[in-house]
Write a protein that holds these residues in place. Structure first.
Motif, PDB file in Angstrom:
ATOM      1  N   ILE A   1       4.503   0.707   7.889  1.00 56.81           N
ATOM      2  CA  ILE A   1       3.289   0.495   8.680  1.00 56.81           C
ATOM      3  C   ILE A   1       2.437  -0.565   7.994  1.00 56.81           C
ATOM      4  O   ILE A   1       1.963  -0.356   6.872  1.00 56.81           O
ATOM      5  N   PRO A   2       2.223  -1.733   8.629  1.00 52.22           N
ATOM      6  CA  PRO A   2       1.434  -2.787   7.979  1.00 52.22           C
ATOM      7  C   PRO A   2      -0.057  -2.472   7.955  1.00 52.22           C
ATOM      8  O   PRO A   2      -0.603  -1.890   8.892  1.00 52.22           O
ATOM      9  N   ILE A   3      -0.707  -2.851   6.857  1.00 51.92           N
ATOM     10  CA  ILE A   3      -2.151  -2.713   6.688  1.00 51.92           C
ATOM     11  C   ILE A   3      -2.699  -4.106   6.410  1.00 51.92           C
ATOM     12  O   ILE A   3      -2.314  -4.745   5.426  1.00 51.92           O
ATOM     13  N   LEU A   4      -3.585  -4.593   7.261  1.00 51.86           N
ATOM     14  CA  LEU A   4      -4.081  -5.958   7.151  1.00 51.86           C
ATOM     15  C   LEU A   4      -5.214  -6.063   6.141  1.00 51.86           C
ATOM     16  O   LEU A   4      -6.158  -5.261   6.164  1.00 51.86           O
ATOM     17  N   LEU A   5      -5.115  -7.050   5.254  1.00 50.07           N
ATOM     18  CA  LEU A   5      -6.195  -7.418   4.354  1.00 50.07           C
ATOM     19  C   LEU A   5      -6.779  -8.747   4.820  1.00 50.07           C
ATOM     20  O   LEU A   5      -6.044  -9.617   5.282  1.00 50.07           O
TER      21      LEU A   5
ATOM     22  N   SER B   1     -10.417  -7.344  -0.265  1.00 51.15           N
ATOM     23  CA  SER B   1     -10.821  -6.053  -0.813  1.00 51.15           C
ATOM     24  C   SER B   1     -10.383  -4.928   0.123  1.00 51.15           C
ATOM     25  O   SER B   1     -10.215  -5.115   1.329  1.00 51.15           O
ATOM     26  N   PHE B   2     -10.193  -3.759  -0.446  1.00 52.06           N
ATOM     27  CA  PHE B   2      -9.760  -2.587   0.311  1.00 52.06           C
ATOM     28  C   PHE B   2     -10.375  -1.372  -0.370  1.00 52.06           C
ATOM     29  O   PHE B   2      -9.910  -0.943  -1.423  1.00 52.06           O
ATOM     30  N   SER B   3     -11.434  -0.862   0.215  1.00 51.60           N
ATOM     31  CA  SER B   3     -12.216   0.190  -0.426  1.00 51.60           C
ATOM     32  C   SER B   3     -11.523   1.540  -0.319  1.00 51.60           C
ATOM     33  O   SER B   3     -10.563   1.716   0.447  1.00 51.60           O
ATOM     34  N   VAL B   4     -12.042   2.507  -1.046  1.00 49.58           N
ATOM     35  CA  VAL B   4     -11.474   3.856  -0.952  1.00 49.58           C
ATOM     36  C   VAL B   4     -11.723   4.427   0.436  1.00 49.58           C
ATOM     37  O   VAL B   4     -10.919   5.226   0.944  1.00 49.58           O
TER      38      VAL B   4
END
Length: 462
Positions: free
Chosen positions: A189-193, A200-203
């Motif tokens: 499953i792709p997650i876009l940044l 950045s990718f926060s909690v």
């Protein structure tokens, strides 16, 4: 028109799919004989076409124009800013480089699939001393499996996954693409940044993706190859806590975890191992090895660190995938994994690579490359060439033009990880990006940046 443009007028081939053009420079097509069958005319239909990773593709293309290992010497030599390895010679202040490996009598035999016990103990001890002083839960040899290369370690883990949703980031390491496609039990499953957010990718983002997409595992390089984004400190601790709370395994590729900047100290290192509470229960699996952090890529000695049941599973996968790594190299590797040697090597790395990082960032900005976020880790700069003159303003065009200057870079499209080509036919978000490596020596970087500045200047004046 450059030599490369005359040879390759078809600049816009799909870099990933069946139309990709990487080829063996010694193949029949290069000797003037008819090329092998392509597409449906393939001679042996049982085998599919397997795309090369980004680094292999660009170096293969460069080899068609004369590049070969050792061709970097001299003022007219090649400049390999595409390389995925650091310079491997002596650095100022680094421990003496290993020049010979003794082979004992029983080294002629197979090593255990999970690795030599003495090396597994040395790895566990290093993590305990570096990251877990005073913590009651400690890693042991049973928390470590040794393998013959980083891709082997990742492949073992992928083979051991069940029928789950596995999240992966865009952009990320090019070799993940085929890895995520070959094993069909799990669903990638792709997650876009986003570059606008500095990748950045926060909690909070992490929690939303895990719950919203039903993820049971996430695979990520940290620091990230290619962007250099680094999840560290309290943010990394929060990732580990969230993964445990939501029962989502973190599969963290930490091969660049000694190439981190802005953390303070003379030998900065970071690992999720610092924030694991219970080594046999927290769902954190770490991949690392001698390849980058000790600058011995040719040794092919890597490891997986995690809960014992995970290590048992990946070792079982190794029994049918690869059979285990090199016994003499593992025995020699144990001597490099003392905390004293590791900190001395990291100090030398930080001193040398911090200087090269600044050199690369300043040089690229001078020619008009836009850097979304300065790298906090790795030895790469990820930049957009969209504002450069026509012919240089997309990653593939820039790559082709750079080859004409005897410079190798990696087009950004390779890092748009797309297992199964499920997004085929759509333009990549990273088609204007390029990854520039400052792994080579400073002399090579200075030479390359001078050539790139001349190349861009000539296009602007044309």
């Amino acid at each position: 028109m450059t030599e490369v443009e005359r040879e390759h007028p078809e600049e816009r081939d799909d870099l990933h799919g069946d139309n990709a053009r990487p080829s063996d420079p010694g193949a029949a097509a290069d000797r003037g004989t008819p090329p092998p069958p392509r597409g449906d005319e393939r001679a042996v239909h049982a085998f599919r076409k397997v795309p090369r990773t980004g680094v292999i593709y660009v170096t293969t293309e460069a080899a068609r124009l004369g590049f070969k290992p050792g061709a970097e010497e001299g003022p007219d030599g090649w400049c390999n800013l595409g390389q995925g390895q650091p310079e491997t010679g002596q650095l100022p202040g680094s421990p003496a480089r290993c020049a010979a490996v003794p082979i004992a009598g029983d080294d002629q035999e197979y090593a255990p699939v999970a690795g030599l016990w003495e090396l597994r103990e040395a790895i566990a001890s290093l993590y305990n001393r570096a990251y877990r002083r005073g913590m009651p839960s400690r890693y042991t040899a049973e928390n470590v499996a040794v393998s013959g290369g980083g891709r082997i370690a990742l492949t073992r883990a992928a083979a051991a996954l069940g029928q789950i949703n596995l999240g992966h980031f865009l952009p990320d390491y090019t070799a993940y693409e085929e890895l995520l496609d070959v094993f069909r039990l799990f669903s990638p499953i792709p997650i876009l940044l986003e570059g606008e957010r500095g990748y950045s990718f926060s909690v909070g983002d992490l929690r939303r993706e895990i719950l919203g997409r039903g993820l049971s595992a996430i695979l990520a390089s940290n620091p990230c190859n290619p962007t250099g984004k680094h999840v560290r400190g309290e943010e990394l601790a929060a990732w580990v806590r969230t993964a445990k709370e939501l029962d989502c395994a973190l599969l963290l590729d930490e091969f660049y975890s000694h190439y981190v900047y802005g953390m303070g100290g003379v030998a900065p290192m970071e690992s999720a191992a610092r924030y694991v509470e219970e080594v046999d229960r927290d769902p954190v699996v770490i991949f690392d090895g001698l390849t980058k952090n000790w600058r011995y890529p040719g040794w092919r000695v890597t490891w997986t660190l995690g809960p014992r049941e995970v290590i048992e599973a990946v070792a079982s996968a190794g029994s049918f995938l690869d059979g285990g790594g090199s016994k003499p190299m593992q025995r020699a590797a144990a001597e490099l994994l003392t905390i004293e040697h590791t900190r001395a090597e990291t100090t030398a790395i930080h001193r040398t690579f911090s200087r090269k990082r600044e050199l690369m960032i300043d040089g690229l900005r001078r020619i008009g490359v836009t850097i979304d976020a300065e790298p906090e880790g790795t030895f790469y700069v990820w930049g957009s060439v969209a504002d450069l003159p026509p012919g240089l303003s997309d990653g593939h065009g820039f790559f082709r033009a750079a080859l004409g200057e005897r410079i190798i870079v990696v087009p950004g499209e390779f890092f748009d990880v797309n297992p199964g080509k499920r997004r085929a036919g759509r333009p990549s978000r990273f088609r204007h990006h390029v990854r520039f490596s400052f792994g080579p020596s400073e002399d090579v970087l200075v030479r390359a940046l001078g050539r790139l500045e001349r190349m861009v200047g000539e296009r602007r004046r044309a």
